[in-house]
Design an enzyme around this catalytic site. Sequence first.
Site, short mmCIF file in Angstrom:
data_model
loop_
_atom_site.label_atom_id
_atom_site.label_comp_id
_atom_site.label_asym_id
_atom_site.label_seq_id
_atom_site.Cartn_x
_atom_site.Cartn_y
_atom_site.Cartn_z
N TYR A 89 -18.80 13.86 -15.54
CA TYR A 89 -19.12 12.50 -15.12
C TYR A 89 -19.99 12.55 -13.85
O TYR A 89 -19.66 13.23 -12.88
CB TYR A 89 -17.83 11.70 -14.88
N ASP A 102 -10.05 16.12 -16.26
CA ASP A 102 -10.35 14.72 -16.50
C ASP A 102 -10.19 14.47 -18.00
O ASP A 102 -10.94 15.01 -18.81
CB ASP A 102 -11.78 14.42 -16.03
N ARG A 131 0.83 -1.22 0.00
CA ARG A 131 0.00 0.00 0.00
C ARG A 131 0.86 1.26 0.00
O ARG A 131 0.49 2.29 -0.56
CB ARG A 131 -0.95 0.01 1.20
N LYS A 134 -11.34 2.82 -18.68
CA LYS A 134 -11.92 3.02 -20.02
C LYS A 134 -10.90 2.72 -21.12
O LYS A 134 -10.54 1.58 -21.31
CB LYS A 134 -12.47 4.44 -20.14
C1 LIG Z 1 -15.07 10.87 -17.54
C2 LIG Z 1 -15.00 9.91 -16.38
N1 LIG Z 1 -14.22 10.22 -15.33
C3 LIG Z 1 -14.13 9.41 -14.27
C4 LIG Z 1 -14.85 8.23 -14.20
C5 LIG Z 1 -14.74 7.36 -12.99
O1 LIG Z 1 -13.89 6.28 -13.26
P1 LIG Z 1 -13.96 4.88 -12.51
O2 LIG Z 1 -15.25 4.24 -12.86
O3 LIG Z 1 -12.74 4.17 -13.00
O4 LIG Z 1 -13.88 5.16 -11.05
C6 LIG Z 1 -15.67 7.87 -15.27
C7 LIG Z 1 -16.45 6.62 -15.21
O5 LIG Z 1 -17.31 6.37 -16.02
C8 LIG Z 1 -15.75 8.73 -16.39
O6 LIG Z 1 -16.53 8.46 -17.44
#
Ligand SMILES: Cc1ncc(COP(=O)(O)O)c(C=O)c1O
Length: 393
Positions: A101, A172, A49, A197
């Site tokens: 998101y 992001d 960790r 993703k």
């Molecule tokens: C643009 C975006 N950012 C962050 C996330 C969050 O990612 P995670 O599901 O890996 O926690 C997502 C999830 O769909 C996303 O589409």
Amino acid sequence: MSAGRPAGAGEPLNVPVVLASTFHAATGSLVTGPGNGSGSGGAGREYARDDATPGWEALEQVLGELEGGAAVSFSSGMAAIAAVLDLLPTGAHVVAPTDCYTGVRALLNDGRRQGRWSVELVDVTDTLAGVAAAARADLLWLESPTNPLLQVADLPALCAAGRAGGALVGVDNTFATPLLQQPLALGADVVVHSATKFIGGHSDLLLGAAVAADPDLAGRLRRRRELAGATPGALETYLALRGMRTMAVRLERGQRGAGELARRLAEHPAVGRVCYPGLSSDPGHARAAAQMSGFGAILAFELPDAAAADAVCATVGVIRSATSLGGVESTIERRAKLPGQEHVPPGLLRLSIGCEHVEDLWDDLAAALASAFQVCGVPTRVVDPAASAAART
Ligand SMILES: Cc1ncc(COP(=O)(O)O)c(C=O)c1O
């Protein structure tokens, strides 16, 4: 190690999956410890960790090189985003996009209700309003293109405004991937990814990452990871690094398919708005062309209502009706069904394009649209299977 690969003679090409929570201690005093932010790895490695596994180090090396900073991997994209938010002092002011998101919206709302920060949502397509809001921010949070409306923020202008006002600026970059957009070079302090993703690319792992230009900021994020225990698993980092090695070809294929489907959907009589920055008619097109090297593999399109959109999701077969995106398989989802997505039109479908043949995708989609609209009596163009088969050859 170079490009995340061991380089010595006799070493394996791929960093092995090291399934160990603990490592033989060095003789003498501890060189690492809970929450010291060292992430030292190597000879000083004692506990997974705190000190990373070899797989993290390889993944972080490659992602850091792609984004142009120091990468810190996390157990999920949300864990990476939560680590950035954890850096804020109590009472901070967060400026974030109205369209982003849904998990981020929920996290921001929870923190606001707990009195951790205040939140101001801005339409990132309105650069003047964004610049004004950025000046008030302690954290300027951006997403571009946004999920699910594919809105494009003027990253250089907004990042500059945020930093000029003393804000921490986070972007992001999940939809664009580091191959199409590098926000650190456009002025951000920290970039995050849901590596779940496009980086992983096969819908078989959960992983996240934050990449910071400033090593000190990366160190503070590493400390958040250690103390929150938001550590990625060894198998996940192995799969993510393996996925990253094919990301360019997957993305190229998906992007080509997305562009073609966006053009065809824009001409479809049953389809209203198509959101894809690659369309010259898209409001974000010029901005995306200026700051991205491609328009990505995600698009959205609007049908008249939720019933029609749900019917399409229920009918597609090649395209999977599923949440998430960025995998080798195309997925479709009506995002307005999720909580916190009230700003999203009820009939909007988000489509993530994978590696299938574009004609198979179009046949599937056009047939689903035709079948959904037969019920509603909206005119549709009939798919000609012979023409599609000819196009595939
Ligand atoms: C643009 C975006 N950012 C962050 C996330 C969050 O990612 P995670 O599901 O890996 O926690 C997502 C999830 O769909 C996303 O589409």
